[in-house]
Design a protein around this motif. Structure first.
Motif, PDB file in Angstrom:
ATOM      1  N   LEU A 136      -2.429  -4.764  -6.398  1.00  0.00           N
ATOM      2  CA  LEU A 136      -1.222  -5.484  -5.988  1.00  0.00           C
ATOM      3  C   LEU A 136      -1.437  -6.993  -6.027  1.00  0.00           C
ATOM      4  O   LEU A 136      -0.571  -7.741  -6.504  1.00  0.00           O
ATOM      5  N   PHE A 137      -2.574  -7.450  -5.546  1.00  0.00           N
ATOM      6  CA  PHE A 137      -2.865  -8.890  -5.579  1.00  0.00           C
ATOM      7  C   PHE A 137      -2.969  -9.387  -7.017  1.00  0.00           C
ATOM      8  O   PHE A 137      -2.517 -10.488  -7.345  1.00  0.00           O
TER       9      PHE A 137
ATOM     10  N   SER B 180      -7.685   4.437  -2.204  1.00  0.00           N
ATOM     11  CA  SER B 180      -8.058   3.644  -1.036  1.00  0.00           C
ATOM     12  C   SER B 180      -7.106   2.469  -0.860  1.00  0.00           C
ATOM     13  O   SER B 180      -6.513   1.977  -1.819  1.00  0.00           O
ATOM     14  N   ASP B 181      -6.975   2.019   0.384  1.00  0.00           N
ATOM     15  CA  ASP B 181      -6.167   0.829   0.649  1.00  0.00           C
ATOM     16  C   ASP B 181      -6.702  -0.362  -0.134  1.00  0.00           C
ATOM     17  O   ASP B 181      -5.926  -1.179  -0.653  1.00  0.00           O
ATOM     18  N   GLN B 182      -8.032  -0.467  -0.225  1.00  0.00           N
ATOM     19  CA  GLN B 182      -8.619  -1.601  -0.933  1.00  0.00           C
ATOM     20  C   GLN B 182      -8.262  -1.580  -2.415  1.00  0.00           C
ATOM     21  O   GLN B 182      -7.916  -2.620  -2.997  1.00  0.00           O
ATOM     22  N   ALA B 183      -8.330  -0.407  -3.040  1.00  0.00           N
ATOM     23  CA  ALA B 183      -7.995  -0.307  -4.460  1.00  0.00           C
ATOM     24  C   ALA B 183      -6.532  -0.665  -4.689  1.00  0.00           C
ATOM     25  O   ALA B 183      -6.192  -1.367  -5.653  1.00  0.00           O
ATOM     26  N   ALA B 184      -5.665  -0.179  -3.796  1.00  0.00           N
ATOM     27  CA  ALA B 184      -4.245  -0.503  -3.921  1.00  0.00           C
ATOM     28  C   ALA B 184      -4.010  -2.000  -3.781  1.00  0.00           C
ATOM     29  O   ALA B 184      -3.293  -2.613  -4.579  1.00  0.00           O
TER      30      ALA B 184
ATOM     31  N   ILE C  44       0.842  -1.206   0.000  1.00  0.00           N
ATOM     32  CA  ILE C  44       0.000   0.000   0.000  1.00  0.00           C
ATOM     33  C   ILE C  44       0.872   1.249   0.000  1.00  0.00           C
ATOM     34  O   ILE C  44       0.621   2.212  -0.736  1.00  0.00           O
ATOM     35  N   THR C  45       1.919   1.238   0.823  1.00  0.00           N
ATOM     36  CA  THR C  45       2.809   2.404   0.897  1.00  0.00           C
ATOM     37  C   THR C  45       3.500   2.650  -0.434  1.00  0.00           C
ATOM     38  O   THR C  45       3.544   3.789  -0.930  1.00  0.00           O
ATOM     39  N   ALA C  46       4.051   1.593  -1.038  1.00  0.00           N
ATOM     40  CA  ALA C  46       4.752   1.735  -2.313  1.00  0.00           C
ATOM     41  C   ALA C  46       3.801   2.178  -3.416  1.00  0.00           C
ATOM     42  O   ALA C  46       4.138   3.048  -4.240  1.00  0.00           O
TER      43      ALA C  46
END
Length: 308
Positions: free
Chosen positions: A261-262, A253-257, A123-125
């Motif tokens: 990523l997944f 959003s964290d969820q979108a990130a 999330i940070t990256a």
């Protein structure tokens, strides 16, 4: 159910087993059986008492993957048994209660350890590259701290956006970082990046410890460059620099990130480095935090034996 936390601040030995009642979800919540947690430096800092007003006893932890075992009355689209991930609080426990709107379903071909290893660093990256730096194709991007969890992901994400990426890390990580396909690698313990990379970067991403050495960031930046750092500020400069301090944001959003990523990880378009698999026991958490206190290579994952 069992949880692992502490009643006083200090070294890894402060951890103890804390028994708690089984969790019950509110209408828009889900309870998961924890399968894996990811240890982060923020957990270590919290354990050392950086914020003395933190209420004790505390069950720490922010990254979790688990199996849905209960849902609230308002949750209609999260079947029991679904494996989900979330960035939340109090994850060092056999059960974690989550806002159902914040969870992300884990792809079937990812293990709980793989998925959880991406949460905080990913999330940070992702937000550093896509939001704070706003990288465009053809830019030269210099990543400081490229061997770390956030840095190695920032390198890969910047490359996917078409950037030419130059990585900075210690010489002992040279092979690992070069294997990411960077255009150039500079070992800061063998060469001075300020001299080797003077005025080279369109974007500087500094995710090294505490965003160290802002003067070098400025030296490497071109006029009108963007500098993105975990540091709060830059030293004074005559260069025209756009500076962004990395901080939590809902602009993405964290969820979108996590969903992106997944997708990348599950299709072999992204690599994550897991260095340690430890048991979901008191001894495992103590050992994990002992590793956090020392230089280590790769993510530290505490995981439950799924054959239990």
């Amino acid at each position: 159910m069992l949880a692992y936390g502490y009643r006083k601040f200090g070294g890894p030995a402060v951890f103890e087993t804390i028994r708690q009642p089984a969790l019950e979800p509110a209408p828009n919540e889900a309870v998961i059986e924890t399968l894996a947690v990811n240890l982060n430096d923020a957990d270590r800092i919290e354990r050392l008492g950086a914020t003395p007003t933190t209420p004790l006893p505390l069950i720490p932890g922010h990254d979790v993957v688990g199996r849905v075992i209960k849902v609230g009355a308002a949750v209609t689209d999260l079947p029991l048994g679904t494996i989900v991930a979330a960035h939340t609080d109090h994850t060092y426990a056999e059960q974690v209660c989550l806002d159902a709107d914040t969870v992300v379903t884990v792809p079937d071909n990812l293990s709980p350890a793989q998925a959880v290893s991406l949460i905080t660093p990913g999330i940070t990256a992702y937000k550093a590259v896509r939001y704070f730096a706003d990288i465009h194709p053809g830019q030269t991007v210099i990543v400081k701290g490229a061997a770390g969890g956030v840095g190695s992901l920032a390198v890969q994400l910047a490359q996917r956006l078409g950037a030419k990426v130059i990585a900075i890390a210690s010489q002992r990580h040279a092979e690992t970082v070069k294997n990411l396909g960077v255009a150039q690698f500079v070992a800061y313990d063998h060469h001075d990046p300020a001299h080797v990379l003077a005025d080279r970067g369109d974007v500087i991403i500094n995710v090294s410890l505490n965003g160290a050495d802002g003067k070098t960031d400025l030296a490497m930046a071109r006029f009108d460059a963007t500098i993105v750092s975990v540091a709060k500020r830059l030293p004074a400069t005559s260069k025209s620099i756009e500076f962004h301090s990395i901080h939590p944001t809902n602009a993405i959003s964290d969820q979108a990130a996590l969903q992106m990523l997944f997708k990348l990880l599950s299709t072999d378009q992204l690599q994550t480095n897991i260095g340690y698999h430890l048991p979901f026991t008191l001894a495992g958490f103590i050992q994990g935090h002992a590793l956090l206190d020392e230089p280590h290579n790769g993510r530290i994952i505490i995981e439950k034996d799924i054959t239990e």
